[in-house]
Design a protein around this motif. Structure first.
Motif, PDB file in Angstrom:
ATOM      1  N   UNK A 138      50.721  -3.255   1.655  1.00 54.80           N
ATOM      2  CA  UNK A 138      50.116  -3.979   0.343  1.00 54.80           C
ATOM      3  C   UNK A 138      51.255  -4.734  -0.146  1.00 54.80           C
ATOM      4  N   UNK A 139      52.310  -4.140  -0.419  1.00 53.97           N
ATOM      5  CA  UNK A 139      53.389  -4.794  -1.252  1.00 53.97           C
ATOM      6  C   UNK A 139      53.939  -5.940  -0.193  1.00 53.97           C
ATOM      7  N   UNK A 140      54.063  -5.806   1.112  1.00 53.43           N
ATOM      8  CA  UNK A 140      54.633  -7.098   1.941  1.00 53.43           C
ATOM      9  C   UNK A 140      53.482  -7.923   1.893  1.00 53.43           C
ATOM     10  N   UNK A 141      52.283  -7.645   2.119  1.00 52.84           N
ATOM     11  CA  UNK A 141      51.222  -8.627   2.215  1.00 52.84           C
ATOM     12  C   UNK A 141      51.334  -9.552   0.631  1.00 52.84           C
ATOM     13  N   UNK A 142      51.569  -8.681  -0.187  1.00 51.19           N
ATOM     14  CA  UNK A 142      51.574  -9.578  -1.569  1.00 51.19           C
ATOM     15  C   UNK A 142      52.805 -10.454  -1.632  1.00 51.19           C
ATOM     16  N   UNK A 143      54.004 -10.037  -1.154  1.00 51.17           N
ATOM     17  CA  UNK A 143      55.307 -10.722  -1.282  1.00 51.17           C
ATOM     18  C   UNK A 143      55.175 -11.901  -0.266  1.00 51.17           C
ATOM     19  N   UNK A 144      54.523 -11.641   0.917  1.00 48.79           N
ATOM     20  CA  UNK A 144      54.411 -12.771   2.007  1.00 48.79           C
ATOM     21  C   UNK A 144      53.401 -13.880   1.276  1.00 48.79           C
ATOM     22  N   UNK A 145      52.438 -13.418   0.665  1.00 51.68           N
ATOM     23  CA  UNK A 145      51.467 -14.852  -0.063  1.00 51.68           C
ATOM     24  C   UNK A 145      51.889 -15.333  -1.282  1.00 51.68           C
ATOM     25  N   UNK A 146      52.868 -14.490  -2.160  1.00 48.12           N
ATOM     26  CA  UNK A 146      53.048 -15.001  -3.499  1.00 48.12           C
ATOM     27  C   UNK A 146      53.249 -16.471  -3.778  1.00 48.12           C
ATOM     28  N   UNK A 147      54.142 -16.908  -2.799  1.00 47.58           N
ATOM     29  CA  UNK A 147      54.481 -18.483  -3.023  1.00 47.58           C
ATOM     30  C   UNK A 147      53.662 -19.583  -2.577  1.00 47.58           C
ATOM     31  N   UNK A 148      52.511 -18.965  -2.046  1.00 48.31           N
ATOM     32  CA  UNK A 148      51.353 -19.874  -1.608  1.00 48.31           C
ATOM     33  C   UNK A 148      50.018 -19.908  -2.456  1.00 48.31           C
ATOM     34  N   UNK A 149      50.257 -19.476  -3.505  1.00 48.75           N
ATOM     35  CA  UNK A 149      49.096 -19.210  -4.415  1.00 48.75           C
ATOM     36  C   UNK A 149      48.538 -20.419  -5.090  1.00 48.75           C
ATOM     37  N   UNK A 150      47.323 -20.827  -4.946  1.00 55.46           N
ATOM     38  CA  UNK A 150      46.711 -22.124  -5.476  1.00 55.46           C
ATOM     39  C   UNK A 150      45.333 -21.578  -6.128  1.00 55.46           C
ATOM     40  N   UNK A 151      44.917 -22.581  -6.913  1.00 56.44           N
ATOM     41  CA  UNK A 151      43.694 -21.978  -7.843  1.00 56.44           C
ATOM     42  C   UNK A 151      42.536 -21.740  -6.884  1.00 56.44           C
ATOM     43  N   UNK A 152      41.866 -20.653  -6.919  1.00 59.75           N
ATOM     44  CA  UNK A 152      40.758 -20.602  -5.847  1.00 59.75           C
ATOM     45  C   UNK A 152      39.537 -21.131  -6.081  1.00 59.75           C
ATOM     46  N   UNK A 153      39.219 -21.754  -5.033  1.00 55.91           N
ATOM     47  CA  UNK A 153      37.873 -22.588  -4.958  1.00 55.91           C
ATOM     48  C   UNK A 153      36.698 -22.058  -4.635  1.00 55.91           C
ATOM     49  N   UNK A 213      46.108 -17.873   7.768  1.00 53.20           N
ATOM     50  CA  UNK A 213      45.626 -18.022   8.957  1.00 53.20           C
ATOM     51  C   UNK A 213      45.625 -16.733   9.880  1.00 53.20           C
ATOM     52  N   UNK A 214      44.693 -16.695  10.772  1.00 52.37           N
ATOM     53  CA  UNK A 214      44.353 -15.429  11.488  1.00 52.37           C
ATOM     54  C   UNK A 214      45.532 -15.233  12.403  1.00 52.37           C
ATOM     55  N   UNK A 215      46.123 -14.020  12.415  1.00 59.47           N
ATOM     56  CA  UNK A 215      47.343 -13.652  13.256  1.00 59.47           C
ATOM     57  C   UNK A 215      48.489 -14.187  13.058  1.00 59.47           C
ATOM     58  N   UNK A 216      48.801 -15.011  11.735  1.00 60.03           N
ATOM     59  CA  UNK A 216      49.988 -15.528  11.437  1.00 60.03           C
ATOM     60  C   UNK A 216      51.057 -14.945  11.408  1.00 60.03           C
ATOM     61  N   UNK A 217      51.136 -13.822  11.439  1.00 60.47           N
ATOM     62  CA  UNK A 217      52.400 -12.978  11.435  1.00 60.47           C
ATOM     63  C   UNK A 217      52.130 -11.561  11.786  1.00 60.47           C
ATOM     64  N   UNK A 218      53.154 -10.923  12.125  1.00 61.56           N
ATOM     65  CA  UNK A 218      52.876  -9.525  12.767  1.00 61.56           C
ATOM     66  C   UNK A 218      51.992  -8.509  11.642  1.00 61.56           C
ATOM     67  N   UNK A 219      52.470  -8.757  10.351  1.00 63.89           N
ATOM     68  CA  UNK A 219      51.754  -7.873   9.400  1.00 63.89           C
ATOM     69  C   UNK A 219      50.255  -8.458   9.369  1.00 63.89           C
ATOM     70  N   UNK A 220      50.009  -9.634   9.011  1.00 62.08           N
ATOM     71  CA  UNK A 220      48.495  -9.985   9.157  1.00 62.08           C
ATOM     72  C   UNK A 220      47.603  -9.831  10.525  1.00 62.08           C
ATOM     73  N   UNK A 221      48.448  -9.927  11.633  1.00 59.47           N
ATOM     74  CA  UNK A 221      47.721  -9.523  13.009  1.00 59.47           C
ATOM     75  C   UNK A 221      47.469  -8.022  12.866  1.00 59.47           C
ATOM     76  N   UNK A 222      48.430  -7.128  12.411  1.00 62.74           N
ATOM     77  CA  UNK A 222      48.143  -5.776  12.500  1.00 62.74           C
ATOM     78  C   UNK A 222      47.216  -5.166  11.575  1.00 62.74           C
ATOM     79  N   UNK A 223      46.903  -5.674  10.474  1.00 68.61           N
ATOM     80  CA  UNK A 223      45.778  -5.349   9.385  1.00 68.61           C
ATOM     81  C   UNK A 223      44.558  -5.997  10.155  1.00 68.61           C
ATOM     82  N   UNK A 235      42.584 -13.824   6.440  1.00 69.98           N
ATOM     83  CA  UNK A 235      42.728 -13.049   5.087  1.00 69.98           C
ATOM     84  C   UNK A 235      43.025 -13.900   3.860  1.00 69.98           C
ATOM     85  N   UNK A 236      42.117 -13.781   2.890  1.00 75.51           N
ATOM     86  CA  UNK A 236      42.614 -14.443   1.499  1.00 75.51           C
ATOM     87  C   UNK A 236      43.091 -13.611   0.638  1.00 75.51           C
TER      88      UNK A 236
END
Length: 282
Positions: free
Chosen positions: A107-122, A145-155, A173-174
């Motif tokens: 959970x923490x890794x996915x949050x950290x991985x995505x934090x700097x890419x956050x934009x207003x949700x459409x 993107x699907x499978x864009x990192x080892x963490x994302x692919x594992x989940x 994943x969003x």
């Protein structure tokens, strides 16, 4: 060598049971759940046998569609890399609350991985299918993107095992962040095929047949996932997830799946959403 059909391969008493329950207008999903309870029958065999009997009894009815499904015949689900808990199930609409889907570290890794890419949700516009900002959705999010990192692919592989649905039949994943006051008012995840905008999105993989919402953080107050038509609220719990089918067994949008992200009153809510499509998502 003669190969028995799914129905004929069952003991006589179960063939009779299927036909009796079809005559009573029991739903195929509820019947399959009884048949697979305690590992009595494989889910695919149960569904095939029920469909075979159903086609013989009602030849003019539409065919059942293959859909994502979480096996709730036991209290735990063993995936290749994690044992997940079944905490709550509803048959109609099909909703399953799952525990221990993600570790705290994931959970923490996915949050950290995505934090700097956050934009207003459409949201998707009904007219043209474009992404647009709307006041009824006030979170910020990162589209992965699907499978864009080892963490994302594992989940994604774990979710595919849980739902028995190929990873390629899912959007990326969003990851979403809800600060105090943020919400997503009642809405459906399925696309309305009668509107041109949603129809355009369906060209990329068909209908959104199911949704998985994973909770990546604890929330001090508020932020539940609510289903107002059935009076259900799912409180955020880090590492847990809620699965729900967006269509019925014939692929028709299910009006009971109206849901909302309730306003966060105190704290911050982090979630990751996975939408499963009817076909390969491109």
């Amino acid at each position: 060598m003669t190969t028995l059909s799914a129905l004929a391969s069952l003991p006589q008493e179960w063939q009779l049971w299927i036909n009796q329950n079809l005559a009573r207008a029991c739903t195929p999903g509820s019947m399959a759940e009884v048949m697979t309870r305690d590992g009595r029958f494989d889910q695919h065999l149960a569904r095939a046998a029920i469909e075979e009997a159903r086609r013989a009894r009602f030849p003019n009815l539409p065919r059942l569609q293959s859909l994502p499904e979480v096996d709730t015949s036991a209290n735990t689900i063993v995936t290749p890399d994690r044992t997940v808990q079944v905490l709550l199930t509803l048959k109609s609409p099909r909703i399953v609350l799952l525990g221990n889907v993600l570790s705290d570290e994931e959970c923490d890794a996915l949050v950290a991985y995505s934090e700097q890419r956050m934009l207003r949700s459409p949201v998707v516009s009904d007219a043209e299918g474009k992404n647009e900002i709307n006041a009824y959705r006030t979170s910020r999010g990162a589209m992965l993107q699907r499978g864009e990192s080892e963490l994302v692919e594992r989940i994604e592989a774990r979710l595919a095992a849980l739902t028995r649905w190929p990873a390629e039949r899912g959007e990326g994943l969003q990851v979403l962040r809800y600060e105090s006051g943020n919400e997503y008012r009642p809405h459906f995840d399925w696309f309305n095929p009668d509107l041109p905008g949603p129809r355009k999105h369906m060209e990329r993989g068909g209908q959104r047949v199911a949704t998985i919402v994973m909770y990546l953080s604890e929330v001090e107050q508020g932020g539940a996932t609510s289903f107002p038509n059935i009076g259900l609220q799912v409180q955020p719990k880090k590492g847990s997830a809620v699965f729900f089918a967006n269509t019925d067994v014939y692929g028709n949008p299910d009006q009971q799946t109206l849901h909302a992200g309730e306003p966060v009153v105190a704290g911050r809510k982090m979630i990751a959403t996975k939408w499963l499509r009817a076909q390969t998502y491109i």
